[in-house]
Design a protein around this motif. Sequence first.
Motif, PDB file in Angstrom:
ATOM      1  N   ALA A 130       0.803  -1.229   0.000  1.00  0.00           N
ATOM      2  CA  ALA A 130       0.000   0.000   0.000  1.00  0.00           C
ATOM      3  C   ALA A 130       0.836   1.280   0.000  1.00  0.00           C
ATOM      4  N   PRO A 131       1.838   1.428   0.867  1.00  0.00           N
ATOM      5  CA  PRO A 131       2.607   2.676   0.824  1.00  0.00           C
ATOM      6  C   PRO A 131       3.399   2.859  -0.465  1.00  0.00           C
ATOM      7  N   LEU A 132       3.835   1.750  -1.078  1.00  0.00           N
ATOM      8  CA  LEU A 132       4.552   1.845  -2.352  1.00  0.00           C
ATOM      9  C   LEU A 132       3.597   2.321  -3.451  1.00  0.00           C
ATOM     10  N   MET A 133       2.376   1.807  -3.447  1.00  0.00           N
ATOM     11  CA  MET A 133       1.389   2.238  -4.431  1.00  0.00           C
ATOM     12  C   MET A 133       0.940   3.674  -4.177  1.00  0.00           C
ATOM     13  N   ARG A 134       0.807   4.026  -2.907  1.00  0.00           N
ATOM     14  CA  ARG A 134       0.423   5.393  -2.560  1.00  0.00           C
ATOM     15  C   ARG A 134       1.451   6.370  -3.118  1.00  0.00           C
ATOM     16  N   ALA A 135       2.715   6.051  -2.975  1.00  0.00           N
ATOM     17  CA  ALA A 135       3.780   6.917  -3.486  1.00  0.00           C
ATOM     18  C   ALA A 135       3.775   6.977  -5.005  1.00  0.00           C
ATOM     19  N   ALA A 136       3.256   5.903  -5.656  1.00  0.00           N
ATOM     20  CA  ALA A 136       3.215   5.843  -7.119  1.00  0.00           C
ATOM     21  C   ALA A 136       1.942   6.467  -7.691  1.00  0.00           C
ATOM     22  N   GLY A 137       1.063   6.956  -6.819  1.00  0.00           N
ATOM     23  CA  GLY A 137      -0.175   7.572  -7.285  1.00  0.00           C
ATOM     24  C   GLY A 137      -1.342   6.615  -7.422  1.00  0.00           C
ATOM     25  N   GLY A 138      -1.164   5.374  -6.977  1.00  0.00           N
ATOM     26  CA  GLY A 138      -2.257   4.405  -7.034  1.00  0.00           C
ATOM     27  C   GLY A 138      -1.788   3.053  -7.511  1.00  0.00           C
ATOM     28  N   GLY A 139      -2.705   2.101  -7.512  1.00  0.00           N
ATOM     29  CA  GLY A 139      -2.352   0.756  -7.949  1.00  0.00           C
ATOM     30  C   GLY A 139      -3.542  -0.176  -7.811  1.00  0.00           C
ATOM     31  N   SER A 140      -3.298  -1.442  -8.084  1.00  0.00           N
ATOM     32  CA  SER A 140      -4.346  -2.459  -8.051  1.00  0.00           C
ATOM     33  C   SER A 140      -3.865  -3.649  -7.236  1.00  0.00           C
ATOM     34  N   ILE A 141      -4.660  -4.025  -6.239  1.00  0.00           N
ATOM     35  CA  ILE A 141      -4.392  -5.202  -5.424  1.00  0.00           C
ATOM     36  C   ILE A 141      -5.450  -6.250  -5.759  1.00  0.00           C
ATOM     37  N   ILE A 142      -5.004  -7.451  -6.083  1.00  0.00           N
ATOM     38  CA  ILE A 142      -5.910  -8.522  -6.489  1.00  0.00           C
ATOM     39  C   ILE A 142      -5.653  -9.716  -5.580  1.00  0.00           C
ATOM     40  N   ASN A 143      -6.650 -10.052  -4.783  1.00  0.00           N
ATOM     41  CA  ASN A 143      -6.548 -11.163  -3.844  1.00  0.00           C
ATOM     42  C   ASN A 143      -7.284 -12.379  -4.386  1.00  0.00           C
ATOM     43  N   PHE A 144      -6.643 -13.525  -4.326  1.00  0.00           N
ATOM     44  CA  PHE A 144      -7.296 -14.745  -4.771  1.00  0.00           C
ATOM     45  C   PHE A 144      -8.131 -15.333  -3.642  1.00  0.00           C
ATOM     46  N   SER A 145      -9.412 -15.462  -3.916  1.00  0.00           N
ATOM     47  CA  SER A 145     -10.338 -16.146  -3.030  1.00  0.00           C
ATOM     48  C   SER A 145     -10.696 -17.475  -3.702  1.00  0.00           C
ATOM     49  N   SER A 146     -11.888 -17.976  -3.461  1.00  0.00           N
ATOM     50  CA  SER A 146     -12.312 -19.256  -4.029  1.00  0.00           C
ATOM     51  C   SER A 146     -13.822 -19.370  -3.894  1.00  0.00           C
ATOM     52  N   ILE A 147     -14.444 -20.068  -4.828  1.00  0.00           N
ATOM     53  CA  ILE A 147     -15.884 -20.303  -4.685  1.00  0.00           C
ATOM     54  C   ILE A 147     -16.177 -21.314  -3.585  1.00  0.00           C
ATOM     55  N   SER A 148     -15.135 -21.896  -2.994  1.00  0.00           N
ATOM     56  CA  SER A 148     -15.352 -22.916  -1.963  1.00  0.00           C
ATOM     57  C   SER A 148     -16.192 -22.378  -0.807  1.00  0.00           C
ATOM     58  N   TYR A 149     -15.992 -21.108  -0.448  1.00  0.00           N
ATOM     59  CA  TYR A 149     -16.756 -20.580   0.683  1.00  0.00           C
ATOM     60  C   TYR A 149     -18.193 -20.246   0.268  1.00  0.00           C
TER      61      TYR A 149
END
Length: 255
Positions: A130-149
């Motif tokens: 997050a702080p690295l992206m904040r310094a870069a003006g933004g970014g995208s975080i993509i978390n892998f979940s699962s349909i299992s839940y």
Amino acid sequence: MTHPIFPDLKDRSIYITGGGSGIGAALTDGFLTQGAKVAFIGRSDATAFCDAMEEKHGRRPLFLQGDVTDTARLQATIAEAAEAHGPLKALISNAANDQRQKLEDYSPEDWDANQAINLKAYYFATQAAAPLMRAAGGGSIINFSSISYMMGNAGYSAYVAANAGITGMTRAHARELGPDNIRVNAVAPGWVLTEKQLELWATPEDLSAHLQRQCLPRHLTPEDIVNPVLFLASDASAMMTAQCIVVDGGVAYTG
């Protein structure tokens, strides 16, 4: 599989957990196809994989050996990736372990180990990125979940619980980081037939039964997950955040 080209991904700094095998390896390959600069963490030596990627794409991914459950090492590799490739623009938390277990056989130590890889690592990867992206003006975080839940699958309830947690955490972090132009989304694959799945759990009977649940009559491969992740990392999805995107051939659905 042919990947659409997202021109804005060229030369972007991308970091992937578990990017040397399974779905992660397909993601590394896919981002290199875009001309992105890819770094990834993995426990096993990935030299041969990196050699193959360099031969294929003319550029080499940066392999940073480590275990995502070692928080200090995980966060250090994210900083190393940004130092090597420039401001971090996308974090893909992909590494997971869907080891099967019986409720009555599971110890507190087993639970802690499961959550360390399947949930805790996602939180602290975001904390470092997050702080690295904040310094870069933004970014995208993509978390892998699962349909299992979503399906309430039995036989690996600690993993199922972690994936429910990932989706909730994704929405909370999207709210918290949105003012910094950092988008946070989740991808929930269905049963993707990686080498590990085929070796350990994909019996003919279970494969047939699962295919009957899908709308699309074809089993998923790691390559099927790449294009949705490229889209979420790209500016093509600039106003998408706090979402969980299901990629499963039509088993689970939202809305």
